[in-house]
Write a protein that holds these residues in place. Structure first.
Motif, PDB file in Angstrom:
ATOM      1  N   PRO A   1      -5.367  -1.971   2.407  1.00  0.00           N
ATOM      2  CA  PRO A   1      -5.622  -0.537   2.579  1.00  0.00           C
ATOM      3  C   PRO A   1      -7.058  -0.202   2.200  1.00  0.00           C
ATOM      4  O   PRO A   1      -7.831  -1.079   1.810  1.00  0.00           O
ATOM      5  N   ALA A   2      -7.395   1.074   2.289  1.00  0.00           N
ATOM      6  CA  ALA A   2      -8.748   1.510   1.938  1.00  0.00           C
ATOM      7  C   ALA A   2      -9.026   1.243   0.463  1.00  0.00           C
ATOM      8  O   ALA A   2      -8.114   1.112  -0.360  1.00  0.00           O
ATOM      9  N   ALA A   3     -10.317   1.179   0.128  1.00  0.00           N
ATOM     10  CA  ALA A   3     -10.744   0.793  -1.221  1.00  0.00           C
ATOM     11  C   ALA A   3     -10.116   1.617  -2.346  1.00  0.00           C
ATOM     12  O   ALA A   3      -9.737   1.048  -3.375  1.00  0.00           O
ATOM     13  N   PRO A   4      -9.994   2.951  -2.240  1.00  0.00           N
ATOM     14  CA  PRO A   4      -9.456   3.709  -3.385  1.00  0.00           C
ATOM     15  C   PRO A   4      -7.964   3.516  -3.625  1.00  0.00           C
ATOM     16  O   PRO A   4      -7.433   3.966  -4.640  1.00  0.00           O
ATOM     17  N   VAL A   5      -7.282   2.887  -2.691  1.00  0.00           N
ATOM     18  CA  VAL A   5      -5.829   2.768  -2.773  1.00  0.00           C
ATOM     19  C   VAL A   5      -5.461   1.669  -3.763  1.00  0.00           C
ATOM     20  O   VAL A   5      -5.927   0.531  -3.662  1.00  0.00           O
ATOM     21  N   ARG A   6      -4.610   2.006  -4.713  1.00  0.00           N
ATOM     22  CA  ARG A   6      -4.153   1.029  -5.697  1.00  0.00           C
ATOM     23  C   ARG A   6      -3.053   0.170  -5.103  1.00  0.00           C
ATOM     24  O   ARG A   6      -2.197   0.660  -4.365  1.00  0.00           O
TER      25      ARG A   6
ATOM     26  N   ASP B   1      -8.505 -14.372  -3.062  1.00  0.00           N
ATOM     27  CA  ASP B   1      -9.524 -13.781  -2.191  1.00  0.00           C
ATOM     28  C   ASP B   1      -9.244 -12.311  -1.892  1.00  0.00           C
ATOM     29  O   ASP B   1     -10.176 -11.535  -1.672  1.00  0.00           O
ATOM     30  N   GLY B   2      -7.986 -11.952  -1.886  1.00  0.00           N
ATOM     31  CA  GLY B   2      -7.658 -10.580  -1.510  1.00  0.00           C
ATOM     32  C   GLY B   2      -7.545  -9.608  -2.663  1.00  0.00           C
ATOM     33  O   GLY B   2      -7.355  -8.406  -2.447  1.00  0.00           O
ATOM     34  N   LEU B   3      -7.649 -10.082  -3.888  1.00  0.00           N
ATOM     35  CA  LEU B   3      -7.480  -9.198  -5.034  1.00  0.00           C
ATOM     36  C   LEU B   3      -8.678  -8.259  -5.171  1.00  0.00           C
ATOM     37  O   LEU B   3      -9.827  -8.707  -5.189  1.00  0.00           O
ATOM     38  N   ARG B   4      -8.422  -6.959  -5.265  1.00  0.00           N
ATOM     39  CA  ARG B   4      -9.470  -5.941  -5.366  1.00  0.00           C
ATOM     40  C   ARG B   4      -9.421  -5.285  -6.747  1.00  0.00           C
ATOM     41  O   ARG B   4      -8.427  -5.393  -7.460  1.00  0.00           O
ATOM     42  N   PRO B   5     -10.470  -4.580  -7.138  1.00  0.00           N
ATOM     43  CA  PRO B   5     -10.426  -3.842  -8.407  1.00  0.00           C
ATOM     44  C   PRO B   5      -9.239  -2.876  -8.430  1.00  0.00           C
ATOM     45  O   PRO B   5      -9.020  -2.134  -7.479  1.00  0.00           O
ATOM     46  N   GLY B   6      -8.503  -2.895  -9.487  1.00  0.00           N
ATOM     47  CA  GLY B   6      -7.351  -2.007  -9.612  1.00  0.00           C
ATOM     48  C   GLY B   6      -6.051  -2.592  -9.106  1.00  0.00           C
ATOM     49  O   GLY B   6      -4.973  -2.087  -9.415  1.00  0.00           O
ATOM     50  N   ASP B   7      -6.128  -3.675  -8.310  1.00  0.00           N
ATOM     51  CA  ASP B   7      -4.906  -4.314  -7.825  1.00  0.00           C
ATOM     52  C   ASP B   7      -4.235  -5.088  -8.952  1.00  0.00           C
ATOM     53  O   ASP B   7      -4.903  -5.636  -9.829  1.00  0.00           O
ATOM     54  N   GLN B   8      -2.911  -5.142  -8.892  1.00  0.00           N
ATOM     55  CA  GLN B   8      -2.153  -5.921  -9.858  1.00  0.00           C
ATOM     56  C   GLN B   8      -1.167  -6.806  -9.107  1.00  0.00           C
ATOM     57  O   GLN B   8      -0.549  -6.371  -8.130  1.00  0.00           O
TER      58      GLN B   8
ATOM     59  N   VAL C   1       5.927  -0.403   0.604  1.00  0.00           N
ATOM     60  CA  VAL C   1       6.032   1.037   0.368  1.00  0.00           C
ATOM     61  C   VAL C   1       4.623   1.621   0.318  1.00  0.00           C
ATOM     62  O   VAL C   1       3.753   1.100  -0.386  1.00  0.00           O
ATOM     63  N   VAL C   2       4.406   2.697   1.040  1.00  0.00           N
ATOM     64  CA  VAL C   2       3.094   3.336   1.096  1.00  0.00           C
ATOM     65  C   VAL C   2       3.190   4.758   0.549  1.00  0.00           C
ATOM     66  O   VAL C   2       4.003   5.560   1.023  1.00  0.00           O
ATOM     67  N   ASP C   3       2.372   5.036  -0.458  1.00  0.00           N
ATOM     68  CA  ASP C   3       2.247   6.381  -1.036  1.00  0.00           C
ATOM     69  C   ASP C   3       3.588   6.942  -1.506  1.00  0.00           C
ATOM     70  O   ASP C   3       3.770   8.164  -1.550  1.00  0.00           O
ATOM     71  N   ARG C   4       4.527   6.058  -1.807  1.00  0.00           N
ATOM     72  CA  ARG C   4       5.863   6.443  -2.272  1.00  0.00           C
ATOM     73  C   ARG C   4       6.535   7.435  -1.317  1.00  0.00           C
ATOM     74  O   ARG C   4       7.398   8.218  -1.708  1.00  0.00           O
ATOM     75  N   SER C   5       6.144   7.391  -0.035  1.00  0.00           N
ATOM     76  CA  SER C   5       6.691   8.328   0.945  1.00  0.00           C
ATOM     77  C   SER C   5       7.356   7.639   2.128  1.00  0.00           C
ATOM     78  O   SER C   5       8.142   8.254   2.845  1.00  0.00           O
ATOM     79  N   VAL C   6       7.070   6.368   2.346  1.00  0.00           N
ATOM     80  CA  VAL C   6       7.707   5.622   3.433  1.00  0.00           C
ATOM     81  C   VAL C   6       7.765   4.156   3.045  1.00  0.00           C
ATOM     82  O   VAL C   6       6.834   3.622   2.441  1.00  0.00           O
ATOM     83  N   ALA C   7       8.885   3.525   3.380  1.00  0.00           N
ATOM     84  CA  ALA C   7       9.079   2.107   3.071  1.00  0.00           C
ATOM     85  C   ALA C   7       9.497   1.367   4.327  1.00  0.00           C
ATOM     86  O   ALA C   7      10.157   1.925   5.210  1.00  0.00           O
ATOM     87  N   MET C   8       9.109   0.096   4.407  1.00  0.00           N
ATOM     88  CA  MET C   8       9.574  -0.770   5.487  1.00  0.00           C
ATOM     89  C   MET C   8      10.218  -1.996   4.859  1.00  0.00           C
ATOM     90  O   MET C   8       9.635  -2.622   3.969  1.00  0.00           O
ATOM     91  N   LEU C   9      11.415  -2.324   5.312  1.00  0.00           N
ATOM     92  CA  LEU C   9      12.118  -3.501   4.804  1.00  0.00           C
ATOM     93  C   LEU C   9      12.953  -4.099   5.918  1.00  0.00           C
ATOM     94  O   LEU C   9      13.282  -3.412   6.893  1.00  0.00           O
ATOM     95  N   PRO C  10      13.302  -5.373   5.817  1.00  0.00           N
ATOM     96  CA  PRO C  10      14.029  -6.030   6.905  1.00  0.00           C
ATOM     97  C   PRO C  10      15.506  -5.655   6.922  1.00  0.00           C
ATOM     98  O   PRO C  10      16.115  -5.426   5.888  1.00  0.00           O
ATOM     99  N   MET C  11      16.045  -5.597   8.145  1.00  0.00           N
ATOM    100  CA  MET C  11      17.493  -5.492   8.325  1.00  0.00           C
ATOM    101  C   MET C  11      18.044  -6.833   8.774  1.00  0.00           C
ATOM    102  O   MET C  11      19.096  -7.256   8.341  1.00  0.00           O
ATOM    103  N   ALA C  12      17.332  -7.482   9.683  1.00  0.00           N
ATOM    104  CA  ALA C  12      17.686  -8.823  10.142  1.00  0.00           C
ATOM    105  C   ALA C  12      16.384  -9.551  10.379  1.00  0.00           C
ATOM    106  O   ALA C  12      15.404  -8.960  10.808  1.00  0.00           O
TER     107      ALA C  12
ATOM    108  N   GLU D   1      -1.396   4.568  -2.931  1.00  0.00           N
ATOM    109  CA  GLU D   1      -0.750   3.409  -3.538  1.00  0.00           C
ATOM    110  C   GLU D   1       0.027   2.617  -2.498  1.00  0.00           C
ATOM    111  O   GLU D   1       0.677   3.187  -1.616  1.00  0.00           O
ATOM    112  N   VAL D   2      -0.051   1.308  -2.604  1.00  0.00           N
ATOM    113  CA  VAL D   2       0.748   0.409  -1.772  1.00  0.00           C
ATOM    114  C   VAL D   2       1.544  -0.506  -2.699  1.00  0.00           C
ATOM    115  O   VAL D   2       0.976  -1.173  -3.575  1.00  0.00           O
TER     116      VAL D   2
END
Length: 318
Positions: free
Chosen positions: A152-157, A178-185, A198-209, A132-133
């Motif tokens: 991400p890869a095709a199976p990734v929601r 153009d970028g919407l894939r099956p299962g994407d919302q 956020v990737v796989d609910r295990s790591v997140a990236m967000l801005p500080m500055a 999941e992304v």
């Protein structure tokens, strides 16, 4: 009593005996305390060195105890030393806790500096996704732009929430389509609290500055902070408006009342885009957009755009 000041037990016994008499010889002290003569001599030497007894000029020598006030002053000095030691220990304890937290946080947080470093980190996260992304997207876009179609890869929601402003520019909606894939919302929110990936609910990236010269981001791994960020995403997702972009992978409405063109128009209205922005995306005039909106209101039997939004939500048109 004296042992807390570092004196021996024998010194304590001899001092107590001296306090109870005017003066005493070593032999008298040995008889009164039951200590061997050698132990009394050692104790007296210690008391003399500490200033807790003095020797008279008599023959044989007699010993006199120092005033208990002297002991009290010594205890006060020791208390002061202990308080100073406690303060120093408190400072060390604070530093130790800070170091421990820093060591623990070093495995949770990672700083990423600069446009290229942020871009490469985002690309790596997309490539590493397995299930999941989650994405909150708001201007300014620094790392990876929507039109680049980095996925991400095709199976990734994928679940993405755009801030309304991020969709107002020319080509933005087409890039999403153009970028919407099956299962994407995809959903839209009028104002997002933060940009976040956020990737796989295990790591997140967000801005500080995110100034124009040196943007800075942070990677957040499993822990209480990441849990809070996931809760934030779920809250934003629940309050965002679904976006219909007329893609073959788009989910069908619950009630097939509108065609794809009308569903897209309605979803853009609900997302908060202006008539002007919608006209740009659809390649038409504002007057055409307003005429179509009026037609939708007539078909829904309502008189205002607010009522149209209510009916659309109630009937599941988008």
């Amino acid at each position: 009593m004296l042992t807390v000041l570092g004196a021996s037990g024998d010194e304590d016994r001899v001092y107590r005996q001296l306090v109870s008499v005017v003066s005493a010889t070593a032999a008298e002290l040995a008889a009164a305390t039951g200590l061997p003569s050698s132990a009394v001599d050692t104790a007296l030497a210690g008391l003399l060195e500490r200033g807790l007894a003095r020797r008279t000029t008599d023959t044989p020598a007699r010993y006199v105890a120092a005033s208990p006030g002297v002991v009290e002053a010594m205890i006060a000095d020791r208390l002061s030393e202990l308080r100073s030691a406690q303060k120093a220990l408190d400072r060390l304890a604070v530093q130790h806790r800070a170091n421990a937290l820093a060591m623990e946080a070093s495995g949770v947080f990672e700083i990423v500096r600069g446009h290229e470093a942020l871009r490469q980190t985002a690309m790596t996260l997309f490539a590493a996704a397995r299930s999941e992304v989650l994405n909150l997207i708001k201007p300014p876009i620094i790392a990876v732009r929507t039109e680049e179609r980095v996925q991400p890869a095709a199976p990734v929601r994928g679940r993405t929430v755009f801030e309304t402003e991020a969709l107002e520019g020319p080509g933005a909606l087409q890039a999403v389509r153009d970028g919407l894939r099956p299962g994407d919302q995809v959903r839209v929110h009028t104002r997002l609290p933060v940009k976040m990936l956020v990737v796989d609910r295990s790591v997140a990236m967000l801005p500080m500055a995110q100034d124009d010269t040196t943007p800075v981001g942070v990677l957040v791994r499993a822990g209480a902070v990441l849990d809070a960020l996931l809760e934030l995403f779920d809250f934003v997702w629940a309050t965002a408006v679904p976006l219909h972009v007329d893609n073959e992978n788009s989910p069908s409405p619950r009630e097939p009342f509108l065609d794809a063109d009308d569903r897209q128009l309605l979803s853009l209205l609900l997302a908060g885009l202006t008539d002007e922005a919608i006209a740009v995306h659809r390649g038409t005039s504002m007057r055409t957009v307003q005429r179509k909106v009026q037609a939708l209101m007539s078909r829904a039997h309502v008189r205002t755009r607010m009522q149209l939004a209510w009916e659309a939500a109630r009937r599941g048109w988008v």
